[in-house]
Design a protein around this motif. Structure first.
Motif, PDB file in Angstrom:
ATOM      1  N   LEU A  93     -52.921  -0.708   3.618  1.00  0.00           N
ATOM      2  CA  LEU A  93     -54.222  -0.492   4.227  1.00  0.00           C
ATOM      3  C   LEU A  93     -54.165   0.787   5.039  1.00  0.00           C
ATOM      4  O   LEU A  93     -53.241   0.985   5.839  1.00  0.00           O
ATOM      5  N   PHE A  94     -55.140   1.669   4.833  1.00  0.00           N
ATOM      6  CA  PHE A  94     -55.238   2.900   5.614  1.00  0.00           C
ATOM      7  C   PHE A  94     -56.070   2.610   6.853  1.00  0.00           C
ATOM      8  O   PHE A  94     -57.160   2.045   6.765  1.00  0.00           O
ATOM      9  N   ILE A  95     -55.546   2.981   8.019  1.00  0.00           N
ATOM     10  CA  ILE A  95     -56.239   2.759   9.293  1.00  0.00           C
ATOM     11  C   ILE A  95     -56.324   4.078  10.045  1.00  0.00           C
ATOM     12  O   ILE A  95     -55.327   4.804  10.159  1.00  0.00           O
ATOM     13  N   MET A  96     -57.508   4.375  10.565  1.00  0.00           N
ATOM     14  CA  MET A  96     -57.709   5.536  11.439  1.00  0.00           C
ATOM     15  C   MET A  96     -57.688   5.058  12.880  1.00  0.00           C
ATOM     16  O   MET A  96     -58.311   4.051  13.207  1.00  0.00           O
ATOM     17  N   ILE A  97     -56.980   5.782  13.754  1.00  0.00           N
ATOM     18  CA  ILE A  97     -56.999   5.500  15.188  1.00  0.00           C
ATOM     19  C   ILE A  97     -57.665   6.691  15.865  1.00  0.00           C
ATOM     20  O   ILE A  97     -57.088   7.778  15.907  1.00  0.00           O
ATOM     21  N   PRO A  98     -58.886   6.516  16.372  1.00  0.00           N
ATOM     22  CA  PRO A  98     -59.553   7.620  17.064  1.00  0.00           C
ATOM     23  C   PRO A  98     -58.784   8.013  18.330  1.00  0.00           C
ATOM     24  O   PRO A  98     -58.083   7.180  18.919  1.00  0.00           O
ATOM     25  N   PRO A  99     -58.924   9.270  18.777  1.00  0.00           N
ATOM     26  CA  PRO A  99     -58.170   9.712  19.955  1.00  0.00           C
ATOM     27  C   PRO A  99     -58.511   8.950  21.235  1.00  0.00           C
ATOM     28  O   PRO A  99     -57.688   8.845  22.124  1.00  0.00           O
ATOM     29  N   GLU A 100     -59.709   8.372  21.323  1.00  0.00           N
ATOM     30  CA  GLU A 100     -60.108   7.675  22.546  1.00  0.00           C
ATOM     31  C   GLU A 100     -59.547   6.252  22.644  1.00  0.00           C
ATOM     32  O   GLU A 100     -59.682   5.605  23.685  1.00  0.00           O
ATOM     33  N   ILE A 116     -59.398  -4.018  14.066  1.00  0.00           N
ATOM     34  CA  ILE A 116     -60.058  -2.956  13.314  1.00  0.00           C
ATOM     35  C   ILE A 116     -61.525  -3.294  13.063  1.00  0.00           C
ATOM     36  O   ILE A 116     -61.916  -4.462  13.058  1.00  0.00           O
ATOM     37  N   LYS A 117     -62.290  -2.249  12.866  1.00  0.00           N
ATOM     38  CA  LYS A 117     -63.693  -2.385  12.494  1.00  0.00           C
ATOM     39  C   LYS A 117     -63.897  -1.460  11.305  1.00  0.00           C
ATOM     40  O   LYS A 117     -63.436  -0.318  11.317  1.00  0.00           O
ATOM     41  N   PHE A 118     -64.539  -1.956  10.271  1.00  0.00           N
ATOM     42  CA  PHE A 118     -64.752  -1.130   9.095  1.00  0.00           C
ATOM     43  C   PHE A 118     -65.959  -0.226   9.309  1.00  0.00           C
ATOM     44  O   PHE A 118     -67.029  -0.680   9.716  1.00  0.00           O
ATOM     45  N   GLY A 119     -65.762   1.064   9.034  1.00  0.00           N
ATOM     46  CA  GLY A 119     -66.809   2.055   9.223  1.00  0.00           C
ATOM     47  C   GLY A 119     -67.387   2.516   7.896  1.00  0.00           C
ATOM     48  O   GLY A 119     -67.286   1.830   6.870  1.00  0.00           O
ATOM     49  N   GLU A 120     -67.981   3.692   7.924  1.00  0.00           N
ATOM     50  CA  GLU A 120     -68.590   4.283   6.727  1.00  0.00           C
ATOM     51  C   GLU A 120     -67.574   4.390   5.598  1.00  0.00           C
ATOM     52  O   GLU A 120     -66.437   4.782   5.803  1.00  0.00           O
ATOM     53  N   VAL A 123     -63.747   2.498   5.581  1.00  0.00           N
ATOM     54  CA  VAL A 123     -62.523   2.936   6.248  1.00  0.00           C
ATOM     55  C   VAL A 123     -62.279   2.058   7.468  1.00  0.00           C
ATOM     56  O   VAL A 123     -63.169   1.847   8.290  1.00  0.00           O
ATOM     57  N   ALA A 124     -61.062   1.546   7.593  1.00  0.00           N
ATOM     58  CA  ALA A 124     -60.690   0.719   8.745  1.00  0.00           C
ATOM     59  C   ALA A 124     -60.408   1.629   9.935  1.00  0.00           C
ATOM     60  O   ALA A 124     -59.573   2.524   9.858  1.00  0.00           O
ATOM     61  N   VAL A 125     -61.121   1.376  11.045  1.00  0.00           N
ATOM     62  CA  VAL A 125     -60.960   2.169  12.265  1.00  0.00           C
ATOM     63  C   VAL A 125     -60.447   1.233  13.363  1.00  0.00           C
ATOM     64  O   VAL A 125     -61.058   0.200  13.640  1.00  0.00           O
ATOM     65  N   ALA A 126     -59.330   1.590  13.980  1.00  0.00           N
ATOM     66  CA  ALA A 126     -58.724   0.748  15.022  1.00  0.00           C
ATOM     67  C   ALA A 126     -59.545   0.810  16.301  1.00  0.00           C
ATOM     68  O   ALA A 126     -59.973   1.879  16.722  1.00  0.00           O
TER      69      ALA A 126
END
Length: 132
Positions: A93-100, A116-120, A123-126
């Protein structure tokens, strides 16, 4: 000549009180530090649903655990490839972690839990990270 009465605390009592306060503060700091983040308030991610159509999960929040396979650091955040075991199968699973999003230093081959929350585009966003 008479002896004067001592009205102050002796040195041993002062040292004992200071040591007891220091020990209590140390124990309190350890207990606060050990307090772990739990993600029990969100549903676990079913990898079968995520691999079939992650875009349908958009807007929903899940928890997922796994081992870091690789990571990519950019100014826009951090990308991770997470190896997840679900129902006896191994998936990635690919996960993005935003800088904030505050998180510990991510290391390869270590286990982490993510909220995680799925975005556009699915994409899984932490939204939260903890090391297991």
């Amino acid at each position: 000549m008479g002896r004067r009465a001592s009205s102050s605390l002796n040195t041993a009592a002062i040292v004992g009180i200071v040591a007891a306060v220091a020990i209590l503060l140390g124990i309190g700091a350890l207990m606060l530090k050990k307090k772990s983040i739990t993600f029990d308030d969100v549903a676990p991610l079913r990898m079968e649903e995520a691999t079939q159509n992650a875009n349908s999960l958009r807007g929903n929040e899940y928890r997922v655990e796994g081992k870091i396979e690789s990571r990519w650091v950019r100014d826009s955040g951090e990308g991770l490839s997470l190896i997840v075991e679900d129902d006896g199968r191994t998936e990635r699973l690919f996960i993005m972690i935003p800088p904030e999003v505050p998180h510990p230093n991510i290391e390869r081959e270590q286990r982490y839990a993510f909220k995680i929350k799925f975005g556009e585009g699915g994409v899984a966003v932490a939204t939260a990270v903890k090391r297991l």
